[in-house]
Design a protein around this motif. Structure first.
Motif, PDB file in Angstrom:
ATOM      1  N   ASP A   9     -52.153  15.414   5.560  1.00 53.39           N
ATOM      2  CA  ASP A   9     -53.179  15.992   4.264  1.00 53.39           C
ATOM      3  C   ASP A   9     -54.170  16.432   4.057  1.00 53.39           C
ATOM      4  OD1 ASP A   9     -50.747  13.012   2.909  1.00 53.39           O
ATOM      5  OD2 ASP A   9     -51.438  13.721   1.229  1.00 53.39           O
ATOM      6  N   LYS A  13     -50.955  22.522   6.809  1.00 55.56           N
ATOM      7  CA  LYS A  13     -49.950  22.675   7.873  1.00 55.56           C
ATOM      8  C   LYS A  13     -48.644  23.639   6.153  1.00 55.56           C
ATOM      9  CE  LYS A  13     -47.996  18.976   6.981  1.00 55.56           C
ATOM     10  NZ  LYS A  13     -47.165  19.486   5.509  1.00 55.56           N
ATOM     11  N   ARG A  47     -40.774  12.744  -5.067  1.00 54.64           N
ATOM     12  CA  ARG A  47     -42.535  13.275  -4.952  1.00 54.64           C
ATOM     13  C   ARG A  47     -43.601  13.039  -6.746  1.00 54.64           C
ATOM     14  NH1 ARG A  47     -43.714  17.883  -1.917  1.00 54.64           N
ATOM     15  NH2 ARG A  47     -42.214  17.928  -0.507  1.00 54.64           N
ATOM     16  N   ARG A  72     -34.202  11.936   3.717  1.00 58.26           N
ATOM     17  CA  ARG A  72     -33.787  12.793   5.189  1.00 58.26           C
ATOM     18  C   ARG A  72     -32.728  12.219   5.284  1.00 58.26           C
ATOM     19  NH1 ARG A  72     -37.959   9.702   7.874  1.00 58.26           N
ATOM     20  NH2 ARG A  72     -40.039  11.157   6.589  1.00 58.26           N
ATOM     21  N   ARG A  97     -42.737  18.493   8.398  1.00 57.89           N
ATOM     22  CA  ARG A  97     -42.693  17.367   8.001  1.00 57.89           C
ATOM     23  C   ARG A  97     -41.136  17.218   8.380  1.00 57.89           C
ATOM     24  NH1 ARG A  97     -47.629  14.713   6.506  1.00 57.89           N
ATOM     25  NH2 ARG A  97     -48.560  15.169   5.537  1.00 57.89           N
ATOM     26  N   SER A 102     -42.984   9.403   8.008  1.00 56.58           N
ATOM     27  CA  SER A 102     -43.018   8.374   7.874  1.00 56.58           C
ATOM     28  C   SER A 102     -43.223   7.273   8.807  1.00 56.58           C
ATOM     29  CB  SER A 102     -41.600   7.482   7.666  1.00 56.58           C
ATOM     30  OG  SER A 102     -40.882   8.258   6.675  1.00 56.58           O
ATOM     31  N   GLN A 106     -45.828   5.213   6.365  1.00 59.86           N
ATOM     32  CA  GLN A 106     -45.463   3.993   6.524  1.00 59.86           C
ATOM     33  C   GLN A 106     -45.640   2.866   7.319  1.00 59.86           C
ATOM     34  OE1 GLN A 106     -43.906   6.655   5.325  1.00 59.86           O
ATOM     35  NE2 GLN A 106     -45.251   6.324   3.740  1.00 59.86           N
TER      36      GLN A 106
HETATM   37  P1  TYD Z   1     -47.446  17.276   1.737  1.00 60.65           P
HETATM   38  O1  TYD Z   1     -46.421  17.588   3.079  1.00 60.65           O
HETATM   39  O2  TYD Z   1     -48.083  16.680   1.835  1.00 60.65           O
HETATM   40  O3  TYD Z   1     -47.287  18.237   0.698  1.00 60.65           O
HETATM   41  P2  TYD Z   1     -47.825  18.979  -0.141  1.00 60.65           P
HETATM   42  O4  TYD Z   1     -47.864  20.094   0.956  1.00 60.65           O
HETATM   43  O5  TYD Z   1     -46.812  19.240  -1.462  1.00 60.65           O
HETATM   44  O6  TYD Z   1     -48.884  18.063  -0.471  1.00 60.65           O
HETATM   45  O7  TYD Z   1     -46.539  15.696   1.990  1.00 60.65           O
HETATM   46  C1  TYD Z   1     -45.895  15.249   0.710  1.00 60.65           C
HETATM   47  C2  TYD Z   1     -46.843  13.889   0.798  1.00 60.65           C
HETATM   48  O8  TYD Z   1     -45.601  12.430   1.484  1.00 60.65           O
HETATM   49  C3  TYD Z   1     -47.838  13.584   1.633  1.00 60.65           C
HETATM   50  O9  TYD Z   1     -49.017  12.642   1.503  1.00 60.65           O
HETATM   51  C4  TYD Z   1     -47.536  12.903   2.569  1.00 60.65           C
HETATM   52  C5  TYD Z   1     -46.094  12.176   2.358  1.00 60.65           C
HETATM   53  N1  TYD Z   1     -44.993  11.340   3.572  1.00 60.65           N
HETATM   54  C6  TYD Z   1     -44.939   9.606   3.630  1.00 60.65           C
HETATM   55  O10 TYD Z   1     -45.905   9.557   3.473  1.00 60.65           O
HETATM   56  N2  TYD Z   1     -43.980  10.200   4.601  1.00 60.65           N
HETATM   57  C7  TYD Z   1     -42.934  10.563   5.109  1.00 60.65           C
HETATM   58  O11 TYD Z   1     -41.817  10.014   6.132  1.00 60.65           O
HETATM   59  C8  TYD Z   1     -42.828  11.861   4.565  1.00 60.65           C
HETATM   60  C9  TYD Z   1     -42.319  13.188   5.107  1.00 60.65           C
HETATM   61  C10 TYD Z   1     -44.222  12.556   3.784  1.00 60.65           C
END
Ligand code: TYD
Length: 200
Positions: A9, A13, A47, A72, A97, A102, A106
């Motif tokens: 984060d 990106k 979200r 996914r 992403r 993940s 995770q």
């Molecule tokens: P992000 O692309 O950072 O969203 P935004 O640009 O809207 O801030 O992604 C959202 C969050 O989801 C980010 O903290 C990473 C998390 N994420 C996971 O933990 N695992 C996953 O598999 C994916 C795709 C995202």
């Protein structure tokens, strides 16, 4: 081709993916954008759940892991459809992403691999590698201290994955212009004749 941008984060990106989309389309390539989590009902739920202050806790992360895998699978149909369409031989699916998020965010690792067994793997991954403190300072809300220790682990996981899976690692601490330039270089050399000669 299915190309993915990864990073912690706050790594930039979203900015880079927009610049990349413009650069590719300006040069005549057909680009389709993908964002994970998607806009499917599962993606919307994810979200919402990400706003929960408990989001970085291990059990919460497992629930998220399952939801990301489900989101996914919904997305997979779109990717396969694009791949199988004969009119799409020059199409680039550009993803913010993918499955590797993940694996980086995770755990446990083997379980995440198992529940994502049927997910599409990208052809090329670009990792935006950024200093955690700087990245956290760009993130809104949440407990900054907790976020920092969480993202430190995520960054470590990404770097391990990058070595194992041959990601292209870009130093994202440089300004957006330089980072964009580095990404273009990677893509130009990887896609070869496809975009050769269009680098400035
Ligand atoms: P992000 O692309 O950072 O969203 P935004 O640009 O809207 O801030 O992604 C959202 C969050 O989801 C980010 O903290 C990473 C998390 N994420 C996971 O933990 N695992 C996953 O598999 C994916 C795709 C995202």
């Amino acid at each position: 081709m299915y190309i993915c941008l990864e990073g912690i984060d706050g790594a930039g990106k979203s900015t880079q993916i927009k610049l990349l989309e413009k650069w590719l389309t300006d040069n005549g390539l057909d680009v389709e954008m993908i964002v994970e989590p998607t806009s499917s009902p599962v993606g919307v739920l994810i979200r919402e759940m990400l706003q929960n202050p408990r989001a970085t806790e291990p059990d919460f992360q497992k629930t998220l892991g399952l939801l990301f895998a489900a989101d996914r699978m919904i997305l997979k149909d779109k990717i396969v459809e694009n791949e199988n369409n004969p009119n799409n031989s020059n199409k680039i699916m550009l993803s913010d992403r993918c499955f590797y998020s993940s694996l980086a965010y995770q755990s446990p690792f083997e379980w995440i691999i198992e529940i994502n067994k049927y997910a599409k793997r990208p052809d090329l991954v670009i990792l935006l590698d950024m200093d955690v403190k700087t990245a956290v300072s760009r993130c809104e809300g949440t407990d900054q201290f907790e976020k920092e220790s969480f993202l430190k682990k995520v960054k470590k996981n990404y770097l391990k994955l990058a070595e194992k899976e041959d990601f292209f690692v870009i130093n994202a601490n440089n300004g957006p212009k330089l980072v964009h330039h580095d990404i273009k270089r990677v893509l130009a050399s990887h896609l070869g004749i496809c975009i050769e000669g269009i680098i400035d």
